[in-house]
Write a protein that holds these residues in place. Sequence first.
Motif, PDB file in Angstrom:
ATOM      1  N   VAL A 226     168.185 -12.934  52.956  1.00 49.94           N
ATOM      2  CA  VAL A 226     168.157 -12.138  51.727  1.00 49.94           C
ATOM      3  C   VAL A 226     168.797 -10.761  51.918  1.00 49.94           C
ATOM      4  O   VAL A 226     169.698 -10.373  51.164  1.00 49.94           O
ATOM      5  N   PRO A 227     168.374  -9.949  52.897  1.00 57.13           N
ATOM      6  CA  PRO A 227     169.036  -8.650  53.076  1.00 57.13           C
ATOM      7  C   PRO A 227     170.514  -8.786  53.448  1.00 57.13           C
ATOM      8  O   PRO A 227     171.330  -7.921  53.085  1.00 57.13           O
ATOM      9  N   VAL A 228     170.852  -9.874  54.168  1.00 58.46           N
ATOM     10  CA  VAL A 228     172.267 -10.080  54.496  1.00 58.46           C
ATOM     11  C   VAL A 228     173.078 -10.279  53.222  1.00 58.46           C
ATOM     12  O   VAL A 228     174.158  -9.697  53.045  1.00 58.46           O
ATOM     13  N   MET A 229     172.573 -11.099  52.300  1.00 56.61           N
ATOM     14  CA  MET A 229     173.275 -11.329  51.036  1.00 56.61           C
ATOM     15  C   MET A 229     173.303 -10.075  50.171  1.00 56.61           C
ATOM     16  O   MET A 229     174.315  -9.801  49.505  1.00 56.61           O
TER      17      MET A 229
ATOM     18  N   TYR B  86     164.091 -19.409  46.074  1.00 60.78           N
ATOM     19  CA  TYR B  86     164.218 -20.686  46.785  1.00 60.78           C
ATOM     20  C   TYR B  86     163.447 -20.656  48.098  1.00 60.78           C
ATOM     21  O   TYR B  86     162.810 -21.642  48.493  1.00 60.78           O
ATOM     22  N   LEU B  87     163.465 -19.532  48.783  1.00 62.01           N
ATOM     23  CA  LEU B  87     162.788 -19.424  50.077  1.00 62.01           C
ATOM     24  C   LEU B  87     161.277 -19.505  49.945  1.00 62.01           C
ATOM     25  O   LEU B  87     160.567 -19.660  50.947  1.00 62.01           O
TER      26      LEU B  87
ATOM     27  N   ALA C 183     172.201 -23.130  41.064  1.00 66.07           N
ATOM     28  CA  ALA C 183     171.944 -21.824  40.439  1.00 66.07           C
ATOM     29  C   ALA C 183     172.504 -20.697  41.301  1.00 66.07           C
ATOM     30  O   ALA C 183     173.151 -19.763  40.798  1.00 66.07           O
ATOM     31  N   PHE C 184     172.246 -20.768  42.599  1.00 65.95           N
ATOM     32  CA  PHE C 184     172.761 -19.752  43.525  1.00 65.95           C
ATOM     33  C   PHE C 184     174.287 -19.704  43.469  1.00 65.95           C
ATOM     34  O   PHE C 184     174.887 -18.622  43.395  1.00 65.95           O
TER      35      PHE C 184
ATOM     36  N   VAL D  49     171.205 -13.443  44.655  1.00 65.77           N
ATOM     37  CA  VAL D  49     170.275 -13.107  45.739  1.00 65.77           C
ATOM     38  C   VAL D  49     168.835 -13.377  45.306  1.00 65.77           C
ATOM     39  O   VAL D  49     168.002 -13.852  46.101  1.00 65.77           O
ATOM     40  N   LEU D  50     168.526 -13.107  44.036  1.00 67.35           N
ATOM     41  CA  LEU D  50     167.178 -13.373  43.519  1.00 67.35           C
ATOM     42  C   LEU D  50     166.878 -14.876  43.558  1.00 67.35           C
ATOM     43  O   LEU D  50     165.772 -15.289  43.947  1.00 67.35           O
ATOM     44  N   VAL D  51     167.851 -15.689  43.183  1.00 66.74           N
ATOM     45  CA  VAL D  51     167.666 -17.145  43.247  1.00 66.74           C
ATOM     46  C   VAL D  51     167.406 -17.575  44.683  1.00 66.74           C
ATOM     47  O   VAL D  51     166.538 -18.417  44.953  1.00 66.74           O
TER      48      VAL D  51
END
Length: 477
Positions: A424-427, A404-405, A344-345, A398-400
């Motif tokens: 997440v913030p990096v992406m 996932y995390l 998905a990502f 990024v939401l996926v």
Amino acid sequence: MSLHPLVVDLDGTLIHTDMLHESALRALRDNPFDTLRIPFWLLKGKASLKKNLADRTDFDATSLPYNQDLLDWLKQQRAHGRKLILCTASDHSIATAIAEHLGIFDEVMASDGATNLAGKHKAETLEERFGHAGFDYVGNSRADLAVWQCARRAVVVNGSANLARKAGGYCEVTHVLPSPGRGFTTWCRVLRVHQWMKNLLLFIPLFAAHQFTSPDTWLTLFLAFISFSLCASAVYIANDLLDLESDRQHPRKCKRPFASGLVPAWIGVALAPLLLLASLTLAQHAGGDFLPWLLFYFVVTCGYSWGLKRIILVDCLILAMLYTLRIVAGAAAAGMGLSFWLLAFSVFLFLSLAFVKRYAELEVQLLNGKQKTHGRGYYSSDAPLVQTLGIASGYAAVLVLALYLNSDAVVKLYRAPEFVWGAVPVMLFWVSWMWMRAHRGEMHDDPLVFAVKDKASLLAGIVFAGVLAIGTVGWPW
């Protein structure tokens, strides 16, 4: 200054390509079933083949890769009062269109469907028209030696030193315009070696599953990487050959080896199947279910080259699929399963990058004042919508990742899962950064190639990898 007429060859001389080869490639792209008729046309003679192909295909005389040095010299000769004659083995309709575009030729002599005006036929026709040594001739190949035997002077273009020496044995050689060199860099561009970095995606399942210790798996994935790269190069060559006109109308793609005429099209036609054969041979040694996925990739890319890339939105979905297929193929080669989260990502992220690629092309077209992208289904006015779709896809990826995390899989794979949230913030930054650069017109035709050269993207990649590493092993203290 002599007033003898100056007779100029077309294919490989005035232009850095061969119109017969280009006509055949256009027929293959636009009317594939017509290519089955080529052997029957050829039975009636090469001139008949050229006429049938010319009648069934269109070309843009303005975008051909002209030999600019020769063209400048011909204009000087015309300014001094010389009569210029375009004499070519290409079909008369093609030669006429080119002559009308250039506007410097006083006459056109070409194949007419019955007579193939090449070699001895060309020599006999010119000698009958102007007499022995009654004209100067500009040519580029061994077939032109027959013409130079009855010419007064010779101009050798894009030919070897040996060809010029042989021409000098028949008449005086007054000018030699050498062909542009084709070194190691040229062949790297033909194979698109820089695009092989995309195939590192085959290793993603190995890293995602944290399985780094098996030498056999690494060897298998290395073979898969080489196999996939050779297959991709074969597809890139085929795509370049089928997309010559569109590439020539692009400010950067026009410099590609086949579009610019630096490398003849026939070399690409011969090279692509050899690369594919080598790829399939290696794929058999890679093992697992890698070969079926490689074949699926090849079929999809062929479909993309032949027509899917001209269908609006479908082209970007196919590009996203092709990126994701590399991850799937890597998992198949290593015998690993694929998680829903990774797929998905990947789909959302690569769809965003596909839209980045198309948006950058639309921005170039808009700056050049063109309303529609040649060979694509997009209008320049579609750029804002493409941008919106791409940004939404990137943020969905990024939401996926964030979802996932929060899954149980993270607890099993990472010793310090709380640190992985730093990804997440990096992406978010990187997706936003890529679209910011694209919006400013600073994006390369290929976003992944851009990212490898972009300092901010490289830094984001290092931070992303560092966060995952800390999450995997925990703090050293």
